[in-house]
Write a protein that holds these residues in place. Structure first.
Motif, mmCIF file in Angstrom:
data_model
loop_
_atom_site.group_PDB
_atom_site.id
_atom_site.type_symbol
_atom_site.label_atom_id
_atom_site.label_comp_id
_atom_site.label_asym_id
_atom_site.label_seq_id
_atom_site.Cartn_x
_atom_site.Cartn_y
_atom_site.Cartn_z
ATOM 1 N N LYS A 1 -1.558 21.185 12.160
ATOM 2 C CA LYS A 1 -1.535 22.173 11.332
ATOM 3 C C LYS A 1 -0.001 22.161 11.294
ATOM 4 O O LYS A 1 0.627 23.629 10.439
ATOM 5 N N THR A 2 0.876 21.669 12.445
ATOM 6 C CA THR A 2 2.206 21.575 12.052
ATOM 7 C C THR A 2 3.116 21.342 11.621
ATOM 8 O O THR A 2 4.263 21.129 11.196
ATOM 9 N N VAL A 3 2.073 19.606 11.924
ATOM 10 C CA VAL A 3 3.158 18.354 11.805
ATOM 11 C C VAL A 3 2.411 17.300 10.081
ATOM 12 O O VAL A 3 1.074 17.192 10.059
ATOM 13 N N LEU A 4 3.389 17.596 9.055
ATOM 14 C CA LEU A 4 2.414 16.417 7.826
ATOM 15 C C LEU A 4 2.847 15.469 7.504
ATOM 16 O O LEU A 4 4.241 15.449 7.775
ATOM 17 N N VAL A 5 2.712 14.490 7.355
ATOM 18 C CA VAL A 5 2.774 12.883 6.623
ATOM 19 C C VAL A 5 2.758 13.080 5.071
ATOM 20 O O VAL A 5 1.581 13.457 5.283
ATOM 21 N N ASP A 6 4.118 13.188 4.650
ATOM 22 C CA ASP A 6 3.634 13.155 3.205
ATOM 23 C C ASP A 6 3.263 11.922 2.645
ATOM 24 O O ASP A 6 2.509 11.749 1.119
ATOM 25 N N ALA A 7 3.862 10.736 3.013
ATOM 26 C CA ALA A 7 3.788 9.898 1.875
ATOM 27 C C ALA A 7 3.923 8.693 3.467
ATOM 28 O O ALA A 7 4.567 8.706 3.887
ATOM 29 N N GLY B 1 0.564 -1.100 0.257
ATOM 30 C CA GLY B 1 0.069 0.369 0.173
ATOM 31 C C GLY B 1 0.866 1.067 -0.192
ATOM 32 O O GLY B 1 2.086 1.044 0.706
ATOM 33 N N THR B 2 0.294 2.223 -0.662
ATOM 34 C CA THR B 2 1.065 3.542 -0.941
ATOM 35 C C THR B 2 -0.003 4.642 -1.056
ATOM 36 O O THR B 2 -1.035 4.614 -1.116
ATOM 37 N N TRP B 3 0.912 6.097 0.344
ATOM 38 C CA TRP B 3 -0.668 6.899 0.200
ATOM 39 C C TRP B 3 0.756 7.924 0.464
ATOM 40 O O TRP B 3 2.038 8.100 0.931
ATOM 41 N N SER B 4 0.975 9.057 -0.835
ATOM 42 C CA SER B 4 1.480 10.548 -0.985
ATOM 43 C C SER B 4 0.750 11.457 -1.237
ATOM 44 O O SER B 4 -0.471 11.575 -1.732
ATOM 45 N N ILE B 5 1.084 12.236 -1.554
ATOM 46 C CA ILE B 5 0.160 13.952 -1.610
ATOM 47 C C ILE B 5 0.657 14.170 -2.913
ATOM 48 O O ILE B 5 2.618 15.281 -2.933
ATOM 49 N N ARG B 6 0.352 13.992 -4.143
ATOM 50 C CA ARG B 6 0.731 14.240 -5.458
ATOM 51 C C ARG B 6 0.017 15.036 -6.102
ATOM 52 O O ARG B 6 -0.177 15.974 -7.300
ATOM 53 N N GLU B 7 -1.530 14.654 -6.066
ATOM 54 C CA GLU B 7 -2.220 15.181 -7.127
ATOM 55 C C GLU B 7 -3.036 16.610 -6.114
ATOM 56 O O GLU B 7 -4.258 16.325 -7.010
ATOM 57 N N GLY B 8 -2.765 16.717 -5.323
ATOM 58 C CA GLY B 8 -3.544 18.639 -4.413
ATOM 59 C C GLY B 8 -4.536 18.002 -3.941
ATOM 60 O O GLY B 8 -5.745 18.511 -3.684
ATOM 61 N N THR C 1 -2.139 9.436 -5.869
ATOM 62 C CA THR C 1 -2.834 9.257 -4.797
ATOM 63 C C THR C 1 -2.805 8.637 -3.605
ATOM 64 O O THR C 1 -2.280 8.522 -2.625
ATOM 65 N N MET C 2 -2.762 7.564 -3.906
ATOM 66 C CA MET C 2 -3.734 6.723 -2.991
ATOM 67 C C MET C 2 -3.618 4.804 -4.634
ATOM 68 O O MET C 2 -3.506 4.521 -4.929
ATOM 69 N N THR C 3 -2.411 3.768 -3.646
ATOM 70 C CA THR C 3 -2.408 2.537 -3.680
ATOM 71 C C THR C 3 -2.633 1.208 -3.669
ATOM 72 O O THR C 3 -1.813 1.573 -2.422
ATOM 73 N N LEU C 4 -3.634 0.965 -3.332
ATOM 74 C CA LEU C 4 -3.329 -0.228 -2.247
ATOM 75 C C LEU C 4 -4.307 -1.688 -3.567
ATOM 76 O O LEU C 4 -4.331 -2.046 -4.001
#
Length: 264
Positions: free
Chosen positions: A159-165, A31-38, A134-137
């Motif tokens: 608001k100050t800590v982001l998980v990008d992938a 599984g992958t999750w990432s911020i790519r497509e807004g 953005t998501m692939t499982l």
């Protein structure tokens, strides 16, 4: 180690209700999750049933656009015995607004459940390449025999800590063991410490069972890559899943968690 501070909560769990499936194959799951497509996802849950010989995966997707509204394609590709190609058998367009969050419930009936060897779910822009989602499982057929139900993906960020992938992969090795790799990318203006663990889980018991552990120092102002790779021997009796969890060690306890079926 830097002081521990409040960090986001990211829970990504894959689990399915029991249903008839073809014989177990030497296949793992990922599984992958990432911020790519807004678009940032806050929840993806998955369960499955069969009806009239068809597999019916039920998905719930919740997310929001990070800027202007975005329209992505949610699809289910099916890999079948005797064919090297996984073909999309169901898809729909999903429009995400910045506010309020978009919630999509979708049941995608698929043909002949008994010939399916793997199912892949993706959320990506129309015409995107395989790596641009953005998501692939990706789940093997053996995953359908896991007992009980677990949510698919849950994300809560400060608001100050982001998980990008986040990515998690479990592949079978000789003797019934599993080669497991977990990665996460985190950004924060304030440093904190993380204790991560990876191990096996039963159907309804706490997890992970004894496995691998590692500590990380998350630095401020840069993209931090947290990575673990471990090979586990044949699991104890009753093991059906494998999980990665990274905990900041404060209350409310922030953590990253990813759960996959034990690879067949």
């Amino acid at each position: 180690m830097p002081p521990r501070r409040t960090v986001p909560l990211l829970l990504a769990c894959l689990g399915l209700v029991s249903l008839a499936a073809p014989a177990a194959q030497a296949a793992g799951g990922s599984g992958t999750w990432s911020i790519r497509e807004g678009v940032r996802l806050s929840d993806v849950s998955f369960s499955s049933t069969t009806k009239d010989g068809r597999l019916r995966p039920d998905l719930l997707v919740v997310g929001r656009a990070t800027g202007s509204p975005r329209t992505l394609v949610l699809s289910v590709a099916v890999c079948r015995a005797g064919s090297p190609i996984c073909r999309i058998e169901a898809s729909r367009r999903v429009r995400f607004e910045r506010r309020p969050r978009t919630l999509i419930g979708w049941t995608a009936p698929l043909r002949g459940a008994t010939t399916i060897t793997r199912v892949r779910f993706r959320l990506a822009r129309a015409g995107a390449q395989t790596s641009a989602g953005t998501m692939t499982l990706s789940l093997p057929a053996a995953a359908w025999t896991v007992k009980g139900f677990q949510p698919g993906l849950f994300v809560r960020e400060s608001k100050t800590v982001l998980v990008d992938a986040v990515s998690f992969r479990a592949d079978p090795v000789a003797g019934g063991g599993a080669a497991v790799t977990a990665r996460a990318t985190v950004r924060t203006p304030s440093a904190f410490g993380v204790v991560a663990g990876m191990g096996a889980c039963g159907d309804f018991v706490g997890c992970p069972l004894p496995g691998a552990n590692r500590t990380f120092s998350v630095l401020a102002g840069v993209a931090n890559d947290l990575s673990m790779t471990t090979t586990f021997p044949a699991p104890p009796a009753g093991t059906s899943r494998v999980r990665f969890r990274a905990d900041g060690g404060v209350k409310p306890s922030p953590f990253l968690s990813f759960l996959l079926p034990w690879p067949a």
